[in-house]
Design a protein around this motif. Structure first.
Motif, PDB file in Angstrom:
ATOM      1  N   LEU A 192      20.596 -53.105 -11.182  1.00  0.00           N
ATOM      2  CA  LEU A 192      21.972 -53.395 -11.581  1.00  0.00           C
ATOM      3  C   LEU A 192      22.062 -54.718 -12.328  1.00  0.00           C
ATOM      4  N   THR A 193      21.454 -55.761 -11.792  1.00  0.00           N
ATOM      5  CA  THR A 193      21.525 -57.050 -12.478  1.00  0.00           C
ATOM      6  C   THR A 193      20.670 -57.055 -13.745  1.00  0.00           C
ATOM      7  N   ALA A 194      19.765 -56.095 -13.885  1.00  0.00           N
ATOM      8  CA  ALA A 194      18.978 -55.990 -15.115  1.00  0.00           C
ATOM      9  C   ALA A 194      19.857 -55.699 -16.329  1.00  0.00           C
ATOM     10  N   GLN A 195      21.097 -55.274 -16.093  1.00  0.00           N
ATOM     11  CA  GLN A 195      22.034 -55.033 -17.193  1.00  0.00           C
ATOM     12  C   GLN A 195      22.543 -56.327 -17.825  1.00  0.00           C
ATOM     13  N   ASN A 196      22.427 -57.429 -17.120  1.00  0.00           N
ATOM     14  CA  ASN A 196      22.995 -58.680 -17.597  1.00  0.00           C
ATOM     15  C   ASN A 196      22.231 -59.217 -18.804  1.00  0.00           C
ATOM     16  N   ASP A 197      22.992 -59.723 -19.778  1.00  0.00           N
ATOM     17  CA  ASP A 197      22.374 -60.318 -20.958  1.00  0.00           C
ATOM     18  C   ASP A 197      22.567 -61.829 -20.976  1.00  0.00           C
ATOM     19  N   PHE A 198      22.733 -62.420 -19.793  1.00  0.00           N
ATOM     20  CA  PHE A 198      22.902 -63.866 -19.686  1.00  0.00           C
ATOM     21  C   PHE A 198      21.963 -64.408 -18.612  1.00  0.00           C
ATOM     22  N   ASP A 199      21.740 -65.689 -18.632  1.00  0.00           N
ATOM     23  CA  ASP A 199      20.891 -66.331 -17.631  1.00  0.00           C
ATOM     24  C   ASP A 199      21.541 -66.223 -16.259  1.00  0.00           C
ATOM     25  N   MET A 200      20.745 -65.863 -15.265  1.00  0.00           N
ATOM     26  CA  MET A 200      21.246 -65.744 -13.894  1.00  0.00           C
ATOM     27  C   MET A 200      20.642 -66.860 -13.058  1.00  0.00           C
ATOM     28  N   PRO A 201      21.421 -67.888 -12.745  1.00  0.00           N
ATOM     29  CA  PRO A 201      20.871 -69.034 -12.013  1.00  0.00           C
ATOM     30  C   PRO A 201      20.421 -68.641 -10.609  1.00  0.00           C
ATOM     31  N   ALA A 202      19.324 -69.254 -10.169  1.00  0.00           N
ATOM     32  CA  ALA A 202      18.790 -69.072  -8.815  1.00  0.00           C
ATOM     33  C   ALA A 202      18.494 -67.611  -8.503  1.00  0.00           C
ATOM     34  N   LEU A 203      18.023 -66.868  -9.488  1.00  0.00           N
ATOM     35  CA  LEU A 203      17.695 -65.455  -9.310  1.00  0.00           C
ATOM     36  C   LEU A 203      16.569 -65.313  -8.289  1.00  0.00           C
ATOM     37  N   ILE A 204      16.735 -64.386  -7.333  1.00  0.00           N
ATOM     38  CA  ILE A 204      15.709 -64.135  -6.314  1.00  0.00           C
ATOM     39  C   ILE A 204      15.356 -62.655  -6.321  1.00  0.00           C
ATOM     40  N   ASP A 205      14.250 -62.307  -5.677  1.00  0.00           N
ATOM     41  CA  ASP A 205      13.856 -60.906  -5.604  1.00  0.00           C
ATOM     42  C   ASP A 205      14.425 -60.272  -4.332  1.00  0.00           C
ATOM     43  N   PRO A 206      14.453 -58.928  -4.261  1.00  0.00           N
ATOM     44  CA  PRO A 206      15.037 -58.253  -3.092  1.00  0.00           C
ATOM     45  C   PRO A 206      14.361 -58.602  -1.773  1.00  0.00           C
ATOM     46  N   ALA A 207      13.049 -58.802  -1.779  1.00  0.00           N
ATOM     47  CA  ALA A 207      12.366 -59.144  -0.531  1.00  0.00           C
ATOM     48  C   ALA A 207      12.851 -60.482   0.017  1.00  0.00           C
ATOM     49  N   THR A 208      13.076 -61.441  -0.877  1.00  0.00           N
ATOM     50  CA  THR A 208      13.620 -62.738  -0.444  1.00  0.00           C
ATOM     51  C   THR A 208      15.027 -62.573   0.114  1.00  0.00           C
ATOM     52  N   ALA A 209      15.835 -61.735  -0.550  1.00  0.00           N
ATOM     53  CA  ALA A 209      17.184 -61.469  -0.056  1.00  0.00           C
ATOM     54  C   ALA A 209      17.137 -60.842   1.336  1.00  0.00           C
ATOM     55  N   ALA A 210      16.219 -59.896   1.546  1.00  0.00           N
ATOM     56  CA  ALA A 210      16.099 -59.255   2.853  1.00  0.00           C
ATOM     57  C   ALA A 210      15.712 -60.265   3.929  1.00  0.00           C
ATOM     58  N   ALA A 211      14.797 -61.161   3.591  1.00  0.00           N
ATOM     59  CA  ALA A 211      14.399 -62.189   4.558  1.00  0.00           C
ATOM     60  C   ALA A 211      15.566 -63.099   4.920  1.00  0.00           C
ATOM     61  N   GLU A 212      16.401 -63.429   3.940  1.00  0.00           N
ATOM     62  CA  GLU A 212      17.589 -64.245   4.204  1.00  0.00           C
ATOM     63  C   GLU A 212      18.557 -63.523   5.129  1.00  0.00           C
ATOM     64  N   ILE A 213      18.712 -62.223   4.933  1.00  0.00           N
ATOM     65  CA  ILE A 213      19.621 -61.446   5.781  1.00  0.00           C
ATOM     66  C   ILE A 213      19.105 -61.425   7.216  1.00  0.00           C
ATOM     67  N   VAL A 214      17.822 -61.205   7.393  1.00  0.00           N
ATOM     68  CA  VAL A 214      17.236 -61.206   8.739  1.00  0.00           C
ATOM     69  C   VAL A 214      17.464 -62.558   9.410  1.00  0.00           C
ATOM     70  N   GLN A 215      17.245 -63.645   8.673  1.00  0.00           N
ATOM     71  CA  GLN A 215      17.495 -64.978   9.230  1.00  0.00           C
ATOM     72  C   GLN A 215      18.969 -65.163   9.583  1.00  0.00           C
ATOM     73  N   GLY A 216      19.846 -64.593   8.744  1.00  0.00           N
ATOM     74  CA  GLY A 216      21.272 -64.705   9.008  1.00  0.00           C
ATOM     75  C   GLY A 216      21.691 -64.008  10.286  1.00  0.00           C
ATOM     76  N   PHE A 217      21.112 -62.851  10.551  1.00  0.00           N
ATOM     77  CA  PHE A 217      21.418 -62.154  11.805  1.00  0.00           C
ATOM     78  C   PHE A 217      20.948 -62.981  13.003  1.00  0.00           C
TER      79      PHE A 217
END
Length: 268
Positions: A202-227
């Protein structure tokens, strides 16, 4: 003072329903939770992707193909829980979402995209949560954890090229806040997850710079830490989300010119 959510540190044997598990953050979270011993119910519209994911995760997980925007399909799924055909999960996580970069200059293309995003990002999440919540409340306290809704940092404030996406996520954040007020005193956790930019199709559609872009695995790790922390909001990466929170807290006389500058820089 609001009561806290439960802290989830041990996922071994915990039953979790992931809606939107076939790609992106949902797929990454499925892999992260399966590696920690959770028993997953994997849902999405893409049955082939779910089959492939389940095969890679190994035994102990089930597939439930589901279009969350179809109320009849949600009712049929809940009937399977009620009959005992499917075990009711202790925790449900809604990750389904849609996105397209749009602004008011896109004319008539905005309306169908806005309807689609509102349906997937907000209405379907509400339909799903309000069916799941009473069923979880009927379970013994030791057999339930709660409901998590994945929104976005785009819900904090108006952002460039988010004419349809940002309002849908803002509505979901407000809904999660209301749900937390209603359910946490009754012993049911409610979380809202607000990611920044995550590298997905979905974000691959963007034609602008995306600050602090992370990969899905990093996002998943953040969610686990959040729980594990037990707080209502799980947001990441904080080096970006804290800045957007700050911008959203400013008076309009300051925040609007700031967003306008960002918009000018984001245009190709």
């Amino acid at each position: 003072m609001s009561r806290p959510n439960p802290r989830i540190n041990d996922w071994t044997g915990r039953s979790v329903w992931l809606v939107g598990a076939s790609a992106g953050i949902g797929e990454a979270l499925a892999r992260a939770l399966a590696a920690r011993g959770a028993h997953l119910l994997l849902s999405a519209r893409n049955g082939a992707a779910l089959e492939k994911l389940a095969a890679e995760l190994g035994p102990g997980h089930r597939i439930l193909r589901l279009d969350a925007t179809d109320p009849a399909a949600l009712d049929a799924t809940c009937a399977r829980f009620d009959s005992g055909e499917l075990p009711l999960p202790a925790l449900g996580i809604y990750l389904a979402g849609d996105y397209a970069p749009l602004d008011a200059g896109d004319g008539e293309a905005v309306l169908p995209a806005a309807r689609r995003m509102l349906a997937v990002n907000y209405t379907a999440a509400v339909e799903w949560a309000l069916r799941l919540a009473p069923r979880l409340l009927s379970e013994p306290s030791e057999c339930r954890a709660g409901i998590a809704l994945v929104a976005s940092v785009a819900g904090y404030t108006g952002l460039p090229k988010a004419l349809a996406y940002s309002p849908s996520k803002a509505a979901l954040i407000r809904f999660a806040e209301c749900l937390h007020i209603d359910l946490v005193p009754r012993g049911l956790g409610v979380w809202v997850v607000n990611p920044g930019f995550v590298a997905t199709r979905l974000t691959a559609q963007n034609d602008f710079d995306m600050p602090a872009l992370i990969d899905p695995a990093t996002a998943a790790a953040e969610i686990v830490q959040g729980f594990a922390a037990g707080r209502f909001e799980i947001h990441f990466p904080k080096r970006f989300t804290r800045l957007v929170k700050l911008a959203a807290s400013l008076p309009y006389a300051l925040s609007m010119p700031l967003m306008a500058r960002i918009a000018r820089r984001s245009r190709p």
